[in-house]
Design a protein around this motif. Sequence first.
Motif, PDB file in Angstrom:
ATOM      1  N   ASP A  26       0.764  -1.182  -0.129  1.00 26.27           N
ATOM      2  CA  ASP A  26      -0.006   0.168   0.012  1.00 26.27           C
ATOM      3  C   ASP A  26       0.826   1.208  -0.103  1.00 26.27           C
ATOM      4  OD1 ASP A  26      -2.214  -1.771   0.027  1.00 26.27           O
ATOM      5  OD2 ASP A  26      -2.923  -1.136   1.956  1.00 26.27           O
ATOM      6  N   TYR A  27       2.060   1.371   0.615  1.00 25.45           N
ATOM      7  CA  TYR A  27       2.851   2.443   0.801  1.00 25.45           C
ATOM      8  C   TYR A  27       3.387   3.002  -0.589  1.00 25.45           C
ATOM      9  CZ  TYR A  27       7.103   0.036   0.395  1.00 25.45           C
ATOM     10  OH  TYR A  27       8.347  -0.857   0.081  1.00 25.45           O
ATOM     11  N   ARG A  49       1.347   2.944  -3.265  1.00 30.65           N
ATOM     12  CA  ARG A  49       0.266   3.262  -3.957  1.00 30.65           C
ATOM     13  C   ARG A  49       0.277   4.884  -3.145  1.00 30.65           C
ATOM     14  NH1 ARG A  49      -4.880   0.613  -2.593  1.00 30.65           N
ATOM     15  NH2 ARG A  49      -4.553   1.283  -0.394  1.00 30.65           N
ATOM     16  N   THR A  50       0.601   5.096  -1.797  1.00 26.12           N
ATOM     17  CA  THR A  50       0.473   6.261  -1.171  1.00 26.12           C
ATOM     18  C   THR A  50       1.485   7.135  -1.898  1.00 26.12           C
ATOM     19  OG1 THR A  50      -0.085   5.046   0.943  1.00 26.12           O
ATOM     20  CG2 THR A  50       0.713   7.309   0.960  1.00 26.12           C
ATOM     21  N   ARG A 104       2.644   7.123  -4.787  1.00 26.85           N
ATOM     22  CA  ARG A 104       1.950   7.440  -6.096  1.00 26.85           C
ATOM     23  C   ARG A 104       1.039   8.543  -5.854  1.00 26.85           C
ATOM     24  NH1 ARG A 104       0.440   3.349 -10.330  1.00 26.85           N
ATOM     25  NH2 ARG A 104       0.877   5.215 -11.562  1.00 26.85           N
ATOM     26  N   LEU A 152       4.575  11.464  -6.476  1.00 31.91           N
ATOM     27  CA  LEU A 152       5.913  10.964  -6.802  1.00 31.91           C
ATOM     28  C   LEU A 152       6.244  10.355  -7.956  1.00 31.91           C
ATOM     29  CD1 LEU A 152       6.935   9.473  -2.867  1.00 31.91           C
ATOM     30  CD2 LEU A 152       6.954  11.953  -3.796  1.00 31.91           C
ATOM     31  N   PRO A 153       7.153  10.461  -8.615  1.00 31.92           N
ATOM     32  CA  PRO A 153       7.623   9.763  -9.678  1.00 31.92           C
ATOM     33  C   PRO A 153       7.911   8.471  -9.499  1.00 31.92           C
ATOM     34  CG  PRO A 153       8.955  11.835  -9.616  1.00 31.92           C
ATOM     35  CD  PRO A 153       8.246  11.716  -8.402  1.00 31.92           C
ATOM     36  N   MET A 154       7.965   7.344 -10.247  1.00 31.11           N
ATOM     37  CA  MET A 154       8.000   6.276 -10.032  1.00 31.11           C
ATOM     38  C   MET A 154       9.482   5.735  -9.285  1.00 31.11           C
ATOM     39  SD  MET A 154       5.929   3.738  -9.712  1.00 31.11           S
ATOM     40  CE  MET A 154       6.685   1.985  -8.854  1.00 31.11           C
ATOM     41  N   ARG A 171      11.564   7.677  -8.038  1.00 26.19           N
ATOM     42  CA  ARG A 171      11.802   8.186  -6.673  1.00 26.19           C
ATOM     43  C   ARG A 171      11.263   7.291  -5.620  1.00 26.19           C
ATOM     44  NH1 ARG A 171      12.543  13.719  -3.909  1.00 26.19           N
ATOM     45  NH2 ARG A 171      12.327  13.211  -1.901  1.00 26.19           N
ATOM     46  N   ARG A 198      13.670   5.603  -3.189  1.00 23.71           N
ATOM     47  CA  ARG A 198      13.671   6.101  -1.695  1.00 23.71           C
ATOM     48  C   ARG A 198      13.113   5.252  -0.951  1.00 23.71           C
ATOM     49  NH1 ARG A 198      15.074  12.177  -1.000  1.00 23.71           N
ATOM     50  NH2 ARG A 198      16.435  12.499  -2.575  1.00 23.71           N
ATOM     51  N   HIS A 199      11.852   4.589  -1.406  1.00 22.08           N
ATOM     52  CA  HIS A 199      11.314   3.870  -0.523  1.00 22.08           C
ATOM     53  C   HIS A 199      11.093   2.491  -0.645  1.00 22.08           C
ATOM     54  CE1 HIS A 199       8.549   7.307   0.834  1.00 22.08           C
ATOM     55  NE2 HIS A 199       8.839   7.860  -0.169  1.00 22.08           N
ATOM     56  N   ARG A 232      14.676  -0.135  -0.024  1.00 20.03           N
ATOM     57  CA  ARG A 232      15.344  -0.081   1.376  1.00 20.03           C
ATOM     58  C   ARG A 232      14.531  -1.396   1.907  1.00 20.03           C
ATOM     59  NH1 ARG A 232      15.932   4.033   6.284  1.00 20.03           N
ATOM     60  NH2 ARG A 232      16.233   2.178   7.927  1.00 20.03           N
ATOM     61  N   ASN A 233      12.950  -1.278   1.585  1.00 18.76           N
ATOM     62  CA  ASN A 233      12.228  -2.548   2.121  1.00 18.76           C
ATOM     63  C   ASN A 233      12.294  -3.650   1.404  1.00 18.76           C
ATOM     64  OD1 ASN A 233       9.631  -1.264   3.698  1.00 18.76           O
ATOM     65  ND2 ASN A 233      10.135   0.381   2.549  1.00 18.76           N
ATOM     66  N   ILE A 291      18.451  -1.836   8.893  1.00 13.94           N
ATOM     67  CA  ILE A 291      17.705  -1.433   7.760  1.00 13.94           C
ATOM     68  C   ILE A 291      16.226  -1.277   8.540  1.00 13.94           C
ATOM     69  CG2 ILE A 291      16.475  -1.937   5.721  1.00 13.94           C
ATOM     70  CD1 ILE A 291      18.818  -4.038   5.063  1.00 13.94           C
ATOM     71  N   LEU A 349      -4.820   6.470 -10.792  1.00 13.36           N
ATOM     72  CA  LEU A 349      -3.784   5.184 -10.135  1.00 13.36           C
ATOM     73  C   LEU A 349      -4.322   3.689 -10.297  1.00 13.36           C
ATOM     74  CD1 LEU A 349      -3.059   6.911  -6.633  1.00 13.36           C
ATOM     75  CD2 LEU A 349      -1.554   6.602  -8.560  1.00 13.36           C
ATOM     76  N   GLN A 392       1.213  13.463 -12.155  1.00 15.65           N
ATOM     77  CA  GLN A 392       2.310  13.602 -10.824  1.00 15.65           C
ATOM     78  C   GLN A 392       2.280  14.922 -10.364  1.00 15.65           C
ATOM     79  OE1 GLN A 392       6.000  11.886 -12.110  1.00 15.65           O
ATOM     80  NE2 GLN A 392       5.255   9.819 -11.969  1.00 15.65           N
ATOM     81  N   ARG A 416      -1.187  15.202  -8.412  1.00 14.61           N
ATOM     82  CA  ARG A 416      -1.297  14.495  -7.375  1.00 14.61           C
ATOM     83  C   ARG A 416      -0.628  14.755  -5.985  1.00 14.61           C
ATOM     84  NH1 ARG A 416       0.658   9.579 -10.057  1.00 14.61           N
ATOM     85  NH2 ARG A 416      -0.735   9.027 -11.798  1.00 14.61           N
ATOM     86  N   PHE A 422      -6.486   6.235   2.661  1.00 14.83           N
ATOM     87  CA  PHE A 422      -6.655   4.649   2.203  1.00 14.83           C
ATOM     88  C   PHE A 422      -7.463   4.099   3.544  1.00 14.83           C
ATOM     89  CE2 PHE A 422      -3.503   5.948  -0.592  1.00 14.83           C
ATOM     90  CZ  PHE A 422      -3.880   5.748  -1.718  1.00 14.83           C
ATOM     91  N   ALA A 477      -0.427   0.254   6.895  1.00 20.01           N
ATOM     92  CA  ALA A 477      -0.019  -0.411   5.778  1.00 20.01           C
ATOM     93  C   ALA A 477       0.445   0.703   4.616  1.00 20.01           C
ATOM     94  CB  ALA A 477      -0.458  -1.506   5.283  1.00 20.01           C
ATOM     95  N   SER A 478      -0.483   1.985   4.670  1.00 14.68           N
ATOM     96  CA  SER A 478      -0.391   2.777   3.654  1.00 14.68           C
ATOM     97  C   SER A 478       0.836   3.741   3.791  1.00 14.68           C
ATOM     98  CB  SER A 478      -1.473   3.664   3.626  1.00 14.68           C
ATOM     99  OG  SER A 478      -2.575   2.998   3.095  1.00 14.68           O
ATOM    100  N   LEU A 479       1.771   3.682   5.032  1.00  8.22           N
ATOM    101  CA  LEU A 479       2.776   4.566   5.342  1.00  8.22           C
ATOM    102  C   LEU A 479       4.144   3.436   5.180  1.00  8.22           C
ATOM    103  CD1 LEU A 479       1.633   6.356   8.401  1.00  8.22           C
ATOM    104  CD2 LEU A 479       2.135   7.452   6.297  1.00  8.22           C
ATOM    105  N   ASN A 480       5.061   4.185   4.626  1.00  2.00           N
ATOM    106  CA  ASN A 480       6.445   3.411   4.320  1.00  2.00           C
ATOM    107  C   ASN A 480       6.655   2.870   5.793  1.00  2.00           C
ATOM    108  OD1 ASN A 480       8.893   2.396   3.800  1.00  2.00           O
ATOM    109  ND2 ASN A 480       9.581   4.008   2.701  1.00  2.00           N
ATOM    110  N   LEU A 536       9.363   1.992   6.834  1.00  2.00           N
ATOM    111  CA  LEU A 536      11.155   2.081   7.168  1.00  2.00           C
ATOM    112  C   LEU A 536      11.429   3.575   7.062  1.00  2.00           C
ATOM    113  CD1 LEU A 536      12.803  -0.785   5.336  1.00  2.00           C
ATOM    114  CD2 LEU A 536      11.624  -0.701   7.763  1.00  2.00           C
TER     115      LEU A 536
END
Lengths: 324, 286, 326, 323
Positions: free
Chosen positions: C220-221, C223-224, C226, C230-232, C234, C238-239, C242-243, C316, D54, D82, D85, D93, D98-101, D103
């Motif tokens: 889900d993050y 999608r958040t 996007r 944010l450009p894909m 990035r 950035r996100h 690392r995951n 991490i 999206l 972009q 948005r 959501f 879950a919608s937050l990263n 890390l």
Amino acid sequence: MVEPLLSVSDLKVHYPIRGGLFGRPVGYVKAVDGIDISIAPGESVALVGESGCGKSTLGAAILGMTRPTAGEIRFDGKPVIHGEASRARNLSRDIQIVFQDPASALNPKLSIGESIAEPLAIHGVGTAAERKTRVEELLGLVGLHAGHATRKPNAFSGGQRQRIVIARALALNPKLLILDEPVSALDVSIRSQILNLLLDLQKHFGLSYLFISHDLSVVRHFADRVAVMYLGHIVETGATQDVFANPVHPYTEALLSAVPLPDPMAQRTRRRIILKGDLPSPANPPKGCKFVTRCPLAQSVCHERQPELRRVAHAHASACHLRA
Amino acid sequence: MAATTATTPRPTKRSIPWTVLPFAAILVALLLIAILAPLVAPMDPNTQNLLARLKAPGFQARGMTYFLGSDELGRDVLSRLIYGARVSLLVAFASVTLSGIFGTVVGMIAAFYRGWTETLIMRLVDIVLSVPAILLAIITVAVLGPSFANVVIVLSMTRWPRYARVAYGQTLSVANMPYVRLSRFMGAGWLRLLSRHILPNIAGALIVVATLEFGLMVLFEAGLSFLGLGVQPPTASWGAMLATGRNYVATAWWIATFPGLALFLLVLSINLIGDHIRDRLDPRGR
Amino acid sequence: MQAGRILGLPPKPETEFPVPAFFLKRIFQAFIAILGVVTLIFFLQRMTGDPVLLLVPQNATREDIEAMRSALGFDRPLITQYWDYLSGILLLDFGRSYVQNEPVWTLIASRLPYTLMLAGGALTVAFGLGIPLGVTMAVRRGRAEAKAMMGLVLAGQSMPTFWSAILMIMVFAVWLGWLPPSGARDWQSLIMPSIVLGLLSMATFARVSRTAVLDELEKDYVRTGRAKGLPMLRIVMRHLLRNAAIPVVTVAALEIANLLAGAVIVETVFAWPGLGQLTVQAISARDFMLVQGVVLLGATTAIVLNLIADILYSLIDPRIRMEGSA
Amino acid sequence: MSHPLLSVDELRVTIGGQPVVDGISFDIAQGEILSLVGESGCGKSMTAFSVMGLLPRAARLSGGRVMLDGTELSALTETELQALRGNELAMIFQEPVASLNPLMKIGRQIEESLIVHRGLEGREARRAAIDMLAEVGIPEPEIRAGQYPFELSGGMCQRAMIAMALICRPRLLIADEPTTALDVTIQAQILDLMKKLRDETGTAILLITHDMGVVAEMADRVAVMYAGRVIETAPVDALFARQEHPYTRLLLKTIPRLDGEPKETLPVIEGLVPDIGQWPEGCRFSPRCPLANDACRKAVPPLASRRDIGSTACWHAEQVGAI
């Protein structure tokens, strides 16, 4: 008064929190911390509360799926001793459970006929042919066709699966059904079908229900009596009508006012209580009254002592220092 | 109330895609060749002919054609290749079966009984997994001595933890599913729980592991033979043929090329089919 | 979490795990694992044969054997031998190679640099190709180029190292004469062994990073991200990476250990004077103390790599660091 | 009336050739809360995703237009979208945690929109993020900004999501079941917050939900969806006072109410929610509708104006009150 079918007294379920180098318990989550509840034959009792209040743990403890730390559970006058296989088998003739998510309550590899017949097979009830007849009968009872018996669960919708689960729960003619959020995973237009089915079955077979739910509107519709739970404790209990009409405990009051009514006019004129903050972690509950961190009325006494459940009216009790 | 007809959420049944089909054919062909080796091999794989040493593919002698050439002892490379398929597939099949069954049972026991049984088994799994399998295989074969049976034993001994780990994790998650908890609550015996609820639901994941392992086992067997630790001469084995071929890289390219190619095609086919099975069981492509 | 509550499972405790205790626990576990491996190897060897019989000449008399036995200390109780062996290892005393008449550690130390060099080269190939391939395959999934890459990866995975080694020697050394066929004379000698050894690991890294990135892409993050505009690129940089690194790190630890094992064959084919070649020589000379030493070193390396992976995770992922659960 | 902020016209979305959103139209005015209500699989989330641009990979926008204040969103390139948005359009959501990263610290995640859309950097962005956290009612925002999502509760995470969505002051916020995963007391907090922020900032909200209670509490206007189509629209009071589509009417009657009669048999909607791709001919509700006749089973009723305040897609709108 009628002899209760199920009576639970001072039940506690504590889970150890393990930590440190050797995984020793460093504390306990008191999921259920001293609860009394009883259900009469043919009665529906609802356990209400938000996630983490311990309502599902209580249900699991009654079924022996979770071992209680302390307290006693009596069914039909006889104590339920957990961990004894033969006892558990007998218990499952009388008590059955319906889970929230019908998808995970059915083995995807078995036909629904096999799933429904499983309680009979485990208890060695009847011959194969008799079981087949019984499965067909049960399918009819919950509004499905006998011809569906050979299909796998993935051929059914959520509402139909919940019917199948109910059919299985009825296979052994139990006296008590534990309904753990039986409609919250279903579509809105399907919910009333299942609720009606459950009410019909109750009338028909004189079943008792322990109804675990967070949805107050459904509880109000469904249950004779209600117990409101907060962090492992019952904070208010009584006849559904009384509790919903005259909530005594500030938590019950807030909970009721938080439910949005499907009626914009009434909604605008209604007094809303918006609680501050979050539910405290059950691993680290506040001292004194468990609700003290969010209670709009809290006084110093509430921080010091935990209130007892006291009678406020006939068969209506509440655990609050300030309102009694 | 009459219920409407049941609906099937996933009606599409996917057939084998064209990219996988030829490799499935190769695998079937290799299986058949291995089983029917005495019938399809043009010559005896161990008959030496010192007059026909190191002859290029197509060489003819005594009215026989060496389609893929001959090796340093004048044996027919094609026939040895065919018999070698037997060894590769048999070793892989036997060790996958042995380690698969053993690992699955052990993994399920660990998940089922929990407590100290679980700790003991899973620690052992960790330890065996932490030693690179081929290294463990090498030292064990070196100690036990190389033979067909020993290679199978060694491969099984080093590979069972893979299955144990998967079986353990899967059993734990299935055992926590409400339908299993309910069955337990009703007093179902362990036999019923395992055979009706747990095994059918974890079989898919184990089959995926087994196909991947099958390819790996073929490679391991060849590797051991290559080092002289596998099936012993004169029995034909692709790994041993490659080891010989290495000495004749400059003069007789065919000795190493054909067994290598066969090995590559076999493993590639297995891996492709394994991938396909995995995609079908888990469309996200884990 | 939610499902756990509904089923009456215990909620996950939220203990604040102090960081040093977390590391200590992992180091302790690694230590136990190494001890387990040492024990396993020691008893495996003693149970499967009499080491003395393997050392003495074929025509030795019973007296010779007994003399040898007591000279080497094999007549003492097994537990004493085990203890001596254990305490020796702590001091890097892996015993003595009776065949080469040198301490095992000296032999290993002389070959170690070569193997490290080879492993370094192979890892460069494996990481440098595998990770970008995997990420590209995931991000451009379904397209022709991703499918072509997948074919390449599958081929790499299915290629027996000893065959690719022979093929490369045939092509680049024998026919083209560009590279030396074997030995360790100069840096050019390192090229072919590194590629051959790295190829298999490259396939593994590519597959694992592809799966990891695919899994993360569905989260889900993403999608958040996007929805934030944010450009894909990035989001991925950035996100997501690392995951996605967490499963890759686990496999990397296992894969580096496998790579060292793979060196046995590659070094043999290319006559590269590393530990792998030493192992094969030791096996054919029945030099068990040496084999034992090499295997022990390999296993220890594997366990230490796993430990490093665990520590990396916790760097991490703050959840592991703070909750102490993997 | 001035032109609407968002206007969706005959939108169609297909997955593998199967329609999932089948020609729906609605408008949202400046500062308005429009609730899109329906059951699972009716296409309400797909509608929201197509407004945001999206849509999931498998889904295709196969027809219709989405206009935001005169700009045709459905004709923009990915890069142009972009820029909008998180800036003009924002979305929150159902699963806030879950919608937050997991890390990245909360503060950094909120700052990111400012960095991308406003070119802010460093201390300025940090300050703005902390202010925004305070604005959505997060206590001790400086501390929270430095924490990871797993250290916050679900309700806190949803507040953080709202902060993230609103930091660039968008004109439209799309909220997809924002409180479904939350407890009822937390739901009350979040709904209260959303309403307050709408009043303060004038951000229009497209609220997607299946809960009629939430609709009654939040919406100015409602659009009810069934099987890929809008079947009824009306201002919230008018809709709850009088339903002109049998589905809406029955849906409201079937739900148990806090102020209803206990233990009575509830009215039911017979049958099942049809699966995507198995929508019936004609009016899609006809197999479950007590008023359905042959005409309903043959021809799809158009979404027709209803007493100038809304619209209904039913051949028997006049008789619905009798159900």
